[in-house]
Motif scaffolding. Structure first.
Motif, short mmCIF file in Angstrom:
data_model
loop_
_atom_site.label_atom_id
_atom_site.label_comp_id
_atom_site.label_asym_id
_atom_site.label_seq_id
_atom_site.Cartn_x
_atom_site.Cartn_y
_atom_site.Cartn_z
N ASP A 193 0.81 -1.22 0.00
CA ASP A 193 0.00 0.00 0.00
C ASP A 193 0.85 1.27 0.00
OD1 ASP A 193 -2.53 -1.14 -0.07
OD2 ASP A 193 -2.61 -1.38 2.11
N ARG A 194 2.13 1.16 0.30
CA ARG A 194 2.97 2.35 0.32
C ARG A 194 3.55 2.69 -1.05
NH1 ARG A 194 6.89 1.35 5.32
NH2 ARG A 194 6.65 -0.81 4.62
N SER A 195 3.21 1.91 -2.06
CA SER A 195 3.58 2.27 -3.42
C SER A 195 2.60 3.33 -3.92
CB SER A 195 3.55 1.04 -4.33
OG SER A 195 2.22 0.69 -4.65
N ARG A 196 2.70 3.70 -5.19
CA ARG A 196 1.74 4.64 -5.76
C ARG A 196 0.34 4.04 -5.83
NH1 ARG A 196 2.88 9.35 -8.43
NH2 ARG A 196 5.07 9.87 -8.77
N TYR A 197 0.26 2.72 -5.76
CA TYR A 197 -1.01 2.04 -5.99
C TYR A 197 -1.31 1.11 -4.82
CZ TYR A 197 0.31 3.63 -10.63
OH TYR A 197 0.71 4.40 -11.70
N PRO A 198 -2.57 1.04 -4.39
CA PRO A 198 -2.92 0.16 -3.27
C PRO A 198 -2.55 -1.30 -3.56
CG PRO A 198 -4.73 1.65 -3.78
CD PRO A 198 -3.72 1.80 -4.88
N GLU A 199 -2.26 -2.02 -2.51
CA GLU A 199 -1.92 -3.43 -2.66
C GLU A 199 -3.02 -4.16 -3.42
OE1 GLU A 199 -1.00 -7.36 0.16
OE2 GLU A 199 -1.18 -5.34 1.04
N GLY A 200 -2.59 -4.98 -4.38
CA GLY A 200 -3.53 -5.75 -5.18
C GLY A 200 -3.96 -5.07 -6.45
N THR A 201 -3.56 -3.82 -6.65
CA THR A 201 -3.94 -3.09 -7.86
C THR A 201 -3.08 -3.53 -9.04
OG1 THR A 201 -4.53 -1.15 -6.53
CG2 THR A 201 -4.22 -0.80 -8.90
N ALA A 202 -3.74 -3.89 -10.15
CA ALA A 202 -3.02 -4.23 -11.38
C ALA A 202 -2.72 -2.94 -12.13
CB ALA A 202 -3.85 -5.17 -12.24
N VAL A 203 -1.46 -2.77 -12.52
CA VAL A 203 -1.01 -1.52 -13.14
C VAL A 203 -0.25 -1.84 -14.42
CG1 VAL A 203 0.29 0.60 -12.78
CG2 VAL A 203 -0.73 -0.57 -10.82
N ASP A 204 -0.51 -1.08 -15.47
CA ASP A 204 0.28 -1.19 -16.69
C ASP A 204 1.42 -0.18 -16.63
OD1 ASP A 204 -1.24 -3.21 -17.93
OD2 ASP A 204 -2.70 -1.75 -18.68
N LEU A 205 2.64 -0.68 -16.59
CA LEU A 205 3.83 0.15 -16.48
C LEU A 205 4.71 -0.05 -17.71
CD1 LEU A 205 4.78 -0.62 -12.77
CD2 LEU A 205 3.73 1.49 -13.62
#
Length: 254
Positions: A193-205
């Motif tokens: 959760d301390r990343s830019r996205y909440p834990e468990g969020t799928a992100v296209d990087l």
């Protein structure tokens, strides 16, 4: 961002080391590199291994954790002053390792690889030169990625030394799994959760991203971040050349 707890050990580290480091994440059950039998798309570049820069192996808390093949690259800077003598980099690495282990309580140096302005590539976290190893470099996205840190600070207007960029490209081209597109995107799932996205969020990087893409930080600096499109092109070219040459050539060790 830099945690607020600073121990006495960190106080001994030069101010230039006070950077946006991240805490390690809990490793996934994956322990084997699924692509371990596949030939890399580019050759292994010359790497100064840990024994050569005299890493403090007695301080390492845990053995390397092997994870799935490298699907993404995160580029960092270390916030050192840019006028360092490249001969001093081994000392700087030992200071970083000490700060990460004794200051942050991490298992080892967080970055998988460190590159200096002369183009020398250093093995960071133990085992990174041999396998895909879990690092502590991009909170939430350490699994399945490799962290490459450029020694220096690269704010807007800073010149990126060509040998440094070439060295970063060489590591990325070699470490990325076969079939990865250096100019493409990859779906990753945040584990913290301390990343830019909440834990468990799928992100296209981006397959080759800057630290700031996964975490609230200015790292790797505006100048180095602006150089990422050129870096992606360099990596793609190296991988194309490697495939045409038959792949899996092995570079020397220093």
């Amino acid at each position: 961002m830099w945690p607020r707890r600073l121990t006495q050990a960190v106080a001994l580290v030069p101010l230039a080391l006070l950077m946006n480091w991240d805490a390690p994440e809990i490793p996934t059950p994956e322990r084997r590199d699924r692509d371990s039998s596949a030939l890399p798309a580019a050759p292994r570049p010359p790497i100064v291994e840990r024994s050569a820069w005299h890493a403090d192996e007695r301080s390492v808390r845990e053995k390397p954790v092997h994870v799935a093949a490298v699907r993404a690259v995160f580029v960092h800077h270390t916030h050192h002053s840019g006028d360092y003598d490249c001969r001093d980099v081994p000392d700087m690495l030992r200071s970083m390792q000490d700060a990460h282990i004794h200051g942050e309580g991490w298992d080892d140096l967080g970055y998988n690889f460190v590159v200096d302005r002369c183009g020398t590539i250093y093995e960071g976290r133990a085992g990174s030169a041999d396998r895909a190893v879990l690092g502590a470099h991009t909170q939430g996205f350490n699994t399945g990625s490799v962290g490459i840190a450029a020694v220096g600070s690269f704010g807007e207007g800073t010149r990126i030394p060509r040998p440094m960029l070439e060295a970063i490209a060489a590591v990325a081209a070699w470490k990325l799994r076969p079939g990865a597109d250096p100019g493409g995107r990859v779906r990753m799932v945040s584990t913290n959760d301390r990343s830019r996205y909440p834990e468990g969020t799928a992100v296209d990087l981006d397959v080759i991203s800057g630290h700031r893409d996964g975490y609230e930080t200015d790292c790797p600096g505006d100048a180095l971040y602006a150089a990422l499109p050129r870096l992606r092109e360099m990596v793609a070219r190296l991988r194309d050349e490697g495939v045409r040459a038959g792949g899996a050539r092995t570079g020397g060790k220093e």
